[in-house]
Design a protein around this motif. Sequence first.
Motif, PDB file in Angstrom:
ATOM      1  N   GLU A   1       0.727  -1.195   0.027  1.00  0.00           N
ATOM      2  CA  GLU A   1      -0.039  -0.075   0.115  1.00  0.00           C
ATOM      3  C   GLU A   1       0.689   1.319  -0.027  1.00  0.00           C
TER       4      GLU A   1
ATOM      5  N   GLN B   1      -4.070 -16.724   6.199  1.00  0.00           N
ATOM      6  CA  GLN B   1      -5.016 -15.873   6.696  1.00  0.00           C
ATOM      7  C   GLN B   1      -5.898 -16.491   7.423  1.00  0.00           C
TER       8      GLN B   1
ATOM      9  N   TYR C   1      -3.888 -16.165  10.764  1.00  0.00           N
ATOM     10  CA  TYR C   1      -3.939 -14.715  11.146  1.00  0.00           C
ATOM     11  C   TYR C   1      -5.365 -14.242  11.854  1.00  0.00           C
ATOM     12  N   GLU C   2      -6.554 -14.785  11.390  1.00  0.00           N
ATOM     13  CA  GLU C   2      -7.589 -14.462  11.802  1.00  0.00           C
ATOM     14  C   GLU C   2      -7.869 -15.055  13.299  1.00  0.00           C
TER      15      GLU C   2
ATOM     16  N   GLU D   1      -3.808 -10.416  -2.976  1.00  0.00           N
ATOM     17  CA  GLU D   1      -4.325 -10.215  -1.596  1.00  0.00           C
ATOM     18  C   GLU D   1      -5.779 -10.184  -1.521  1.00  0.00           C
ATOM     19  N   ARG D   2      -6.347  -9.120  -2.220  1.00  0.00           N
ATOM     20  CA  ARG D   2      -7.841  -8.990  -2.252  1.00  0.00           C
ATOM     21  C   ARG D   2      -8.348 -10.406  -2.622  1.00  0.00           C
TER      22      ARG D   2
ATOM     23  N   GLY E   1      -8.222 -12.676   0.378  1.00  0.00           N
ATOM     24  CA  GLY E   1      -8.842 -11.960   1.668  1.00  0.00           C
ATOM     25  C   GLY E   1      -7.750 -11.532   2.362  1.00  0.00           C
TER      26      GLY E   1
ATOM     27  N   GLU F   1      -5.474  -9.967   5.017  1.00  0.00           N
ATOM     28  CA  GLU F   1      -5.666  -8.586   5.858  1.00  0.00           C
ATOM     29  C   GLU F   1      -4.172  -8.177   6.506  1.00  0.00           C
ATOM     30  N   TYR F   2      -3.101  -8.657   6.446  1.00  0.00           N
ATOM     31  CA  TYR F   2      -1.945  -8.665   7.070  1.00  0.00           C
ATOM     32  C   TYR F   2      -1.149  -7.918   5.982  1.00  0.00           C
TER      33      TYR F   2
END
Length: 188
Positions: A58, A92, A95-96, A121-122, A125, A127-128
Amino acid sequence: MRKKLGGLLLTLVTVGLLAACGQTGTNEAGYISGDGRTREIPVADRGAPVELTGETLEGKPFDLADTRGKVTVLNVWWTGCAPCRKEMPMLQAAYEELGDEVAFVGLNTRDASAAQGLAFERHYGVEYPSVYSPDGAAVLALKGSLAPRAIPATAILDTEGRVAALIRGEIPSARTLDELISAAGESS
């Protein structure tokens, strides 16, 4: 005729790159893919904390030192790597499940643009954060632990930021990942 040969060559190179990702050993694609073997490093043999700074996909600044105090999962990935795509949902999910207890960080290497990594990544999903390192230089922070061209590869850091365990290649299972994370936390 020249267009057909060029198109055929491009197709063969693309197929070769994607297929090579799942192979073990050095290949013409310029990276090494392991076989999922794991290695735990005894506390006495752990080196200095891993130092890694960079920018996320990002475009935000990232400093691995900010994860100290937590076990950290560093995963090296690339969108063109089939084993990377296979293990991403498992990462993921971990991570969740682990929430704030464990830090997860991706090291995105080889992608031509951050947008390519963000789309990946999208899709999964994720998120990290992932550090964007198209030349793979971020992996040099793990010098001596992982080959600079290893994809996929995962390093589990203890709470002091030292390499506590390595997975060369695709993560064999969620259970393996959980056990290595637990062991790194207990031994810190």
